[in-house]
Scaffold this motif. Sequence first.
Motif, PDB file in Angstrom:
ATOM      1  N   MET A 134      91.001  25.986 -60.321  1.00  0.00           N
ATOM      2  CA  MET A 134      90.524  24.993 -59.397  1.00  0.00           C
ATOM      3  C   MET A 134      90.251  23.703 -60.154  1.00  0.00           C
ATOM      4  SD  MET A 134      87.858  27.154 -57.096  1.00  0.00           S
ATOM      5  CE  MET A 134      88.342  28.743 -56.501  1.00  0.00           C
ATOM      6  N   ASN A 135      90.529  22.589 -59.526  1.00  0.00           N
ATOM      7  CA  ASN A 135      90.319  21.298 -60.153  1.00  0.00           C
ATOM      8  C   ASN A 135      88.837  20.937 -60.199  1.00  0.00           C
ATOM      9  OD1 ASN A 135      93.055  20.940 -60.470  1.00  0.00           O
ATOM     10  ND2 ASN A 135      93.285  19.933 -58.509  1.00  0.00           N
ATOM     11  N   PHE A 136      88.496  20.055 -61.143  1.00  0.00           N
ATOM     12  CA  PHE A 136      87.131  19.542 -61.222  1.00  0.00           C
ATOM     13  C   PHE A 136      86.810  18.850 -59.906  1.00  0.00           C
ATOM     14  CE2 PHE A 136      83.753  16.911 -63.175  1.00  0.00           C
ATOM     15  CZ  PHE A 136      83.086  17.899 -63.856  1.00  0.00           C
ATOM     16  N   PRO A 137      85.607  19.047 -59.361  1.00  0.00           N
ATOM     17  CA  PRO A 137      85.299  18.454 -58.055  1.00  0.00           C
ATOM     18  C   PRO A 137      85.465  16.943 -58.081  1.00  0.00           C
ATOM     19  CG  PRO A 137      83.492  19.842 -58.800  1.00  0.00           C
ATOM     20  CD  PRO A 137      84.471  19.748 -59.921  1.00  0.00           C
ATOM     21  N   GLY A 138      86.041  16.419 -57.031  1.00  0.00           N
ATOM     22  CA  GLY A 138      86.221  14.979 -56.916  1.00  0.00           C
ATOM     23  C   GLY A 138      84.999  14.330 -56.293  1.00  0.00           C
ATOM     24  N   HIS A 139      85.186  13.095 -55.831  1.00  0.00           N
ATOM     25  CA  HIS A 139      84.082  12.342 -55.248  1.00  0.00           C
ATOM     26  C   HIS A 139      83.701  12.841 -53.866  1.00  0.00           C
ATOM     27  CE1 HIS A 139      83.979   9.574 -58.553  1.00  0.00           C
ATOM     28  NE2 HIS A 139      85.281   9.436 -58.469  1.00  0.00           N
ATOM     29  N   ARG A 140      84.591  13.592 -53.233  1.00  0.00           N
ATOM     30  CA  ARG A 140      84.281  14.153 -51.919  1.00  0.00           C
ATOM     31  C   ARG A 140      83.409  15.391 -52.105  1.00  0.00           C
ATOM     32  NH1 ARG A 140      89.060  14.483 -48.191  1.00  0.00           N
ATOM     33  NH2 ARG A 140      88.172  12.547 -47.456  1.00  0.00           N
ATOM     34  N   PRO A 141      82.254  15.441 -51.451  1.00  0.00           N
ATOM     35  CA  PRO A 141      81.346  16.588 -51.626  1.00  0.00           C
ATOM     36  C   PRO A 141      81.946  17.896 -51.113  1.00  0.00           C
ATOM     37  CG  PRO A 141      80.284  14.814 -50.377  1.00  0.00           C
ATOM     38  CD  PRO A 141      81.715  14.448 -50.544  1.00  0.00           C
ATOM     39  N   ILE A 142      81.610  18.988 -51.787  1.00  0.00           N
ATOM     40  CA  ILE A 142      81.960  20.336 -51.344  1.00  0.00           C
ATOM     41  C   ILE A 142      80.636  20.996 -50.951  1.00  0.00           C
ATOM     42  CG2 ILE A 142      82.972  22.542 -51.992  1.00  0.00           C
ATOM     43  CD1 ILE A 142      84.409  21.076 -54.294  1.00  0.00           C
ATOM     44  N   HIS A 143      80.560  21.528 -49.735  1.00  0.00           N
ATOM     45  CA  HIS A 143      79.320  22.123 -49.238  1.00  0.00           C
ATOM     46  C   HIS A 143      79.446  23.638 -49.190  1.00  0.00           C
ATOM     47  CE1 HIS A 143      77.843  18.179 -48.076  1.00  0.00           C
ATOM     48  NE2 HIS A 143      79.043  17.947 -47.597  1.00  0.00           N
ATOM     49  N   GLY A 144      78.424  24.320 -49.645  1.00  0.00           N
ATOM     50  CA  GLY A 144      78.399  25.774 -49.614  1.00  0.00           C
ATOM     51  C   GLY A 144      77.042  26.285 -49.182  1.00  0.00           C
ATOM     52  N   ASP A 145      76.933  27.621 -49.109  1.00  0.00           N
ATOM     53  CA  ASP A 145      75.666  28.224 -48.708  1.00  0.00           C
ATOM     54  C   ASP A 145      75.112  29.187 -49.759  1.00  0.00           C
ATOM     55  OD1 ASP A 145      77.329  30.436 -48.397  1.00  0.00           O
ATOM     56  OD2 ASP A 145      77.306  30.346 -46.219  1.00  0.00           O
ATOM     57  N   ARG A 146      75.868  29.357 -50.865  1.00  0.00           N
ATOM     58  CA  ARG A 146      75.403  30.210 -51.964  1.00  0.00           C
ATOM     59  C   ARG A 146      76.042  29.736 -53.257  1.00  0.00           C
ATOM     60  NH1 ARG A 146      77.823  35.922 -52.380  1.00  0.00           N
ATOM     61  NH2 ARG A 146      78.347  35.623 -54.550  1.00  0.00           N
ATOM     62  N   VAL A 147      75.265  29.743 -54.326  1.00  0.00           N
ATOM     63  CA  VAL A 147      75.806  29.443 -55.642  1.00  0.00           C
ATOM     64  C   VAL A 147      75.269  30.477 -56.622  1.00  0.00           C
ATOM     65  CG1 VAL A 147      74.017  27.817 -56.405  1.00  0.00           C
ATOM     66  CG2 VAL A 147      76.316  27.598 -57.301  1.00  0.00           C
ATOM     67  N   ASP A 148      76.156  30.966 -57.459  1.00  0.00           N
ATOM     68  CA  ASP A 148      75.779  31.853 -58.560  1.00  0.00           C
ATOM     69  C   ASP A 148      75.845  31.037 -59.840  1.00  0.00           C
ATOM     70  OD1 ASP A 148      75.593  34.014 -56.806  1.00  0.00           O
ATOM     71  OD2 ASP A 148      77.653  34.649 -57.170  1.00  0.00           O
ATOM     72  N   LEU A 177      84.597  28.885 -53.046  1.00  0.00           N
ATOM     73  CA  LEU A 177      85.133  27.535 -52.879  1.00  0.00           C
ATOM     74  C   LEU A 177      85.470  26.883 -54.212  1.00  0.00           C
ATOM     75  CD1 LEU A 177      82.648  26.096 -50.223  1.00  0.00           C
ATOM     76  CD2 LEU A 177      84.910  27.086 -49.832  1.00  0.00           C
ATOM     77  N   TYR A 178      84.638  27.153 -55.217  1.00  0.00           N
ATOM     78  CA  TYR A 178      84.836  26.502 -56.501  1.00  0.00           C
ATOM     79  C   TYR A 178      84.189  27.327 -57.611  1.00  0.00           C
ATOM     80  CZ  TYR A 178      84.867  23.051 -60.201  1.00  0.00           C
ATOM     81  OH  TYR A 178      85.088  22.418 -61.391  1.00  0.00           O
ATOM     82  N   ALA A 179      84.902  27.486 -58.711  1.00  0.00           N
ATOM     83  CA  ALA A 179      84.368  28.133 -59.913  1.00  0.00           C
ATOM     84  C   ALA A 179      84.459  27.114 -61.044  1.00  0.00           C
ATOM     85  CB  ALA A 179      85.162  29.385 -60.247  1.00  0.00           C
ATOM     86  N   SER A 180      83.333  26.784 -61.618  1.00  0.00           N
ATOM     87  CA  SER A 180      83.304  25.738 -62.642  1.00  0.00           C
ATOM     88  C   SER A 180      83.690  26.295 -64.007  1.00  0.00           C
ATOM     89  CB  SER A 180      81.905  25.124 -62.722  1.00  0.00           C
ATOM     90  OG  SER A 180      81.041  25.960 -63.470  1.00  0.00           O
TER      91      SER A 180
END
Length: 100
Positions: free
Chosen positions: A1-15, A74-77
């Motif tokens: 997955m690409n590094f998050p851009g300027h557009r926000p990504i919204h989620g309901d859980r983060v590990d 949605l995204y894994a850093s």
Amino acid sequence: MNFPGHRPIHGDRVDLVVAEASFTVLGEITVQGVLRDGCGFVELVLPDADPQQRRALEKVVRFQYRLYRDAVLLYASPRLQMRDVRRATSDGALVLTGSP
């Protein structure tokens, strides 16, 4: 997955995974790439429900996270260097700032 851009990504859980522990945070979570002084950073905005968790995160040097919405990843850093831990002035949310 690409590094998050300027557009926000919204989620309901983060590990969050750090060297000493792992945390799961539930609630309204936002990830967004930001540019400051010509450098790219990622800001992870979490609800600040647990002061003890905030104090633990203030000691973190490196971290990784996985963002989910409705149990879908949605995204894994990549591993990130912790640059800043602060409270948002508008709503008191916890803002983690990291860079690769």
